[in-house]
Design a protein around this motif. Sequence first.
Motif, PDB file in Angstrom:
ATOM      1  N   ASN A   1       0.697  -0.993   0.238  1.00 38.99           N
ATOM      2  CA  ASN A   1       0.165   0.024  -0.449  1.00 38.99           C
ATOM      3  C   ASN A   1       0.658   1.732  -0.138  1.00 38.99           C
ATOM      4  N   ASN A   2       0.436   2.306  -0.888  1.00 40.68           N
ATOM      5  CA  ASN A   2       1.146   3.365  -0.964  1.00 40.68           C
ATOM      6  C   ASN A   2       1.049   4.084   0.299  1.00 40.68           C
ATOM      7  N   LEU A   3       0.171   4.477   1.285  1.00 45.03           N
ATOM      8  CA  LEU A   3      -0.018   5.267   2.086  1.00 45.03           C
ATOM      9  C   LEU A   3       0.868   4.852   3.294  1.00 45.03           C
ATOM     10  N   THR A   4       1.554   5.517   4.171  1.00 43.61           N
ATOM     11  CA  THR A   4       2.437   5.162   5.071  1.00 43.61           C
ATOM     12  C   THR A   4       2.002   6.279   6.155  1.00 43.61           C
ATOM     13  N   ASN A   5       2.156   5.816   7.004  1.00 38.36           N
ATOM     14  CA  ASN A   5       1.908   6.153   8.072  1.00 38.36           C
ATOM     15  C   ASN A   5       2.564   7.192   9.186  1.00 38.36           C
ATOM     16  N   PRO A   6       3.206   8.055   8.778  1.00 36.31           N
ATOM     17  CA  PRO A   6       4.569   8.660   9.864  1.00 36.31           C
ATOM     18  C   PRO A   6       3.843   8.646  11.593  1.00 36.31           C
ATOM     19  N   LEU A   7       3.031   8.371  11.581  1.00 33.17           N
ATOM     20  CA  LEU A   7       3.018   8.167  13.832  1.00 33.17           C
ATOM     21  C   LEU A   7       3.290   6.880  13.989  1.00 33.17           C
ATOM     22  N   TYR A   8       3.370   5.650  13.096  1.00 35.12           N
ATOM     23  CA  TYR A   8       3.740   4.314  13.311  1.00 35.12           C
ATOM     24  C   TYR A   8       4.718   4.336  14.153  1.00 35.12           C
ATOM     25  N   ASN A   9       4.448   3.424  15.729  1.00 35.05           N
ATOM     26  CA  ASN A   9       5.361   3.638  16.625  1.00 35.05           C
ATOM     27  C   ASN A   9       6.267   4.485  16.535  1.00 35.05           C
ATOM     28  N   LYS A  10       5.500   5.626  17.052  1.00 34.17           N
ATOM     29  CA  LYS A  10       6.278   7.112  17.533  1.00 34.17           C
ATOM     30  C   LYS A  10       5.083   7.665  17.850  1.00 34.17           C
ATOM     31  N   THR A  11       3.760   6.888  18.445  1.00 35.39           N
ATOM     32  CA  THR A  11       2.549   7.697  19.179  1.00 35.39           C
ATOM     33  C   THR A  11       2.377   6.834  20.023  1.00 35.39           C
ATOM     34  N   ASN A  12       1.822   8.015  21.191  1.00 31.80           N
ATOM     35  CA  ASN A  12       0.822   7.313  22.036  1.00 31.80           C
ATOM     36  C   ASN A  12      -0.383   7.454  21.727  1.00 31.80           C
TER      37      ASN A  12
ATOM     38  N   GLU B   1     -17.098   3.977  24.766  1.00 27.57           N
ATOM     39  CA  GLU B   1     -16.206   2.801  24.661  1.00 27.57           C
ATOM     40  C   GLU B   1     -16.849   2.161  23.519  1.00 27.57           C
ATOM     41  N   ILE B   2     -16.093   2.453  21.752  1.00 24.82           N
ATOM     42  CA  ILE B   2     -16.348   1.055  21.607  1.00 24.82           C
ATOM     43  C   ILE B   2     -14.639   0.431  21.473  1.00 24.82           C
ATOM     44  N   SER B   3     -15.171  -1.091  20.997  1.00 27.19           N
ATOM     45  CA  SER B   3     -14.759  -2.391  21.448  1.00 27.19           C
ATOM     46  C   SER B   3     -13.513  -2.472  20.006  1.00 27.19           C
ATOM     47  N   SER B   4     -14.114  -2.037  19.046  1.00 26.46           N
ATOM     48  CA  SER B   4     -12.956  -2.324  18.192  1.00 26.46           C
ATOM     49  C   SER B   4     -12.531  -0.924  17.495  1.00 26.46           C
ATOM     50  N   MET B   5     -12.590   0.007  18.768  1.00 27.36           N
ATOM     51  CA  MET B   5     -11.591   0.991  18.017  1.00 27.36           C
ATOM     52  C   MET B   5     -10.161   0.826  19.015  1.00 27.36           C
ATOM     53  N   TYR B   6     -10.201   0.020  20.142  1.00 26.96           N
ATOM     54  CA  TYR B   6      -9.495  -0.281  21.541  1.00 26.96           C
ATOM     55  C   TYR B   6      -8.545  -1.594  20.350  1.00 26.96           C
ATOM     56  N   ARG B   7      -8.880  -2.327  19.904  1.00 23.71           N
ATOM     57  CA  ARG B   7      -8.910  -3.634  19.104  1.00 23.71           C
ATOM     58  C   ARG B   7      -7.611  -2.990  18.083  1.00 23.71           C
ATOM     59  N   LEU B   8      -8.293  -2.273  17.135  1.00 27.99           N
ATOM     60  CA  LEU B   8      -7.241  -1.768  16.015  1.00 27.99           C
ATOM     61  C   LEU B   8      -6.750  -0.803  16.063  1.00 27.99           C
ATOM     62  N   ALA B   9      -6.680  -0.088  17.437  1.00 29.60           N
ATOM     63  CA  ALA B   9      -5.813   1.336  17.663  1.00 29.60           C
ATOM     64  C   ALA B   9      -4.409   0.288  17.193  1.00 29.60           C
ATOM     65  N   PRO B  10      -3.927  -0.417  17.908  1.00 23.83           N
ATOM     66  CA  PRO B  10      -2.276  -0.643  17.647  1.00 23.83           C
ATOM     67  C   PRO B  10      -1.842  -0.836  16.361  1.00 23.83           C
ATOM     68  N   LYS B  11      -2.933  -1.603  15.716  1.00 26.33           N
ATOM     69  CA  LYS B  11      -2.513  -1.844  14.134  1.00 26.33           C
ATOM     70  C   LYS B  11      -2.363  -1.122  13.493  1.00 26.33           C
ATOM     71  N   TYR B  12      -3.049   0.519  13.658  1.00 23.78           N
ATOM     72  CA  TYR B  12      -2.648   1.784  12.960  1.00 23.78           C
ATOM     73  C   TYR B  12      -1.524   2.576  13.495  1.00 23.78           C
ATOM     74  N   PHE B  13      -1.546   2.433  14.563  1.00 21.50           N
ATOM     75  CA  PHE B  13      -0.401   3.538  15.262  1.00 21.50           C
ATOM     76  C   PHE B  13       0.841   2.271  16.549  1.00 21.50           C
ATOM     77  N   GLY B  14       0.609   1.059  16.216  1.00 20.90           N
ATOM     78  CA  GLY B  14       1.989   0.427  17.443  1.00 20.90           C
ATOM     79  C   GLY B  14       2.179   0.940  18.485  1.00 20.90           C
ATOM     80  N   SER B  15       3.419   0.928  18.943  1.00 23.86           N
ATOM     81  CA  SER B  15       3.678   1.037  20.078  1.00 23.86           C
ATOM     82  C   SER B  15       5.398   1.570  20.733  1.00 23.86           C
ATOM     83  N   THR B  16       4.735   2.500  21.535  1.00 28.11           N
ATOM     84  CA  THR B  16       6.363   3.059  21.873  1.00 28.11           C
ATOM     85  C   THR B  16       6.526   3.170  23.831  1.00 28.11           C
ATOM     86  N   LYS B  17       8.010   2.751  23.383  1.00 31.86           N
ATOM     87  CA  LYS B  17       8.131   3.691  24.535  1.00 31.86           C
ATOM     88  C   LYS B  17       8.895   4.992  25.571  1.00 31.86           C
TER      89      LYS B  17
END
Length: 175
Positions: free
Chosen positions: A29-40, A47-63
């Motif tokens: 996919n040509n779409l790059t995510n500049p926030l992936y593994n750089k954002t909390n 509370e929508i459970s699918s959003m909580y479940r999908l957020a790490p897929k789109y934004f990753g995790s970082t310390k």
Amino acid sequence: MKIINGFIVVFFLFILSCSNISFVYDKNNNLTNPLYNKTNFVFLGSEISSMYRLAPKYFGSTKNPEHTLFISVVEDKTKKSVQKNQAISQVDYEIIVSYKLENNLKKCTVIEKVAYSNFSHNPKSSGYNFGSDESLSKMYELASIKIFEEMVGFLSNYNLDSCQSENWSFKFYSK
């Protein structure tokens, strides 16, 4: 001899016609995510459970996050088509997501934006109905995917190093 020449021509035309095949599901996919593994990310509101479940897929995790994304969710349900026996035959859902991206290094707000998604659901029973409940869950998931992809698409074309003007104010959408 004519059969062999005909076969060669048909084979050549077949190869030529298949040269521009593009697959529907393309992993590159040509779409790059500049926030992936750089954002909390922080969720506020409904509370929508699918959003909580999908957020790490789109934004990753970082310390050590460079950005913090605040996601405020408001869900609006409208019951329609009440029948004679007071049963509901359709429920319209509207999901309103206000998101605010802050730069942790510069301690400023980068962007604030609102995204919308809506769908209708026809409940089949007043009690528990597995098919109807799974259908509703899938609709929430598709709405969440639409919102996150819109969000990432917008942010991938935005300068994340700039800060908003201090005079511009924004309030999260709430009911």
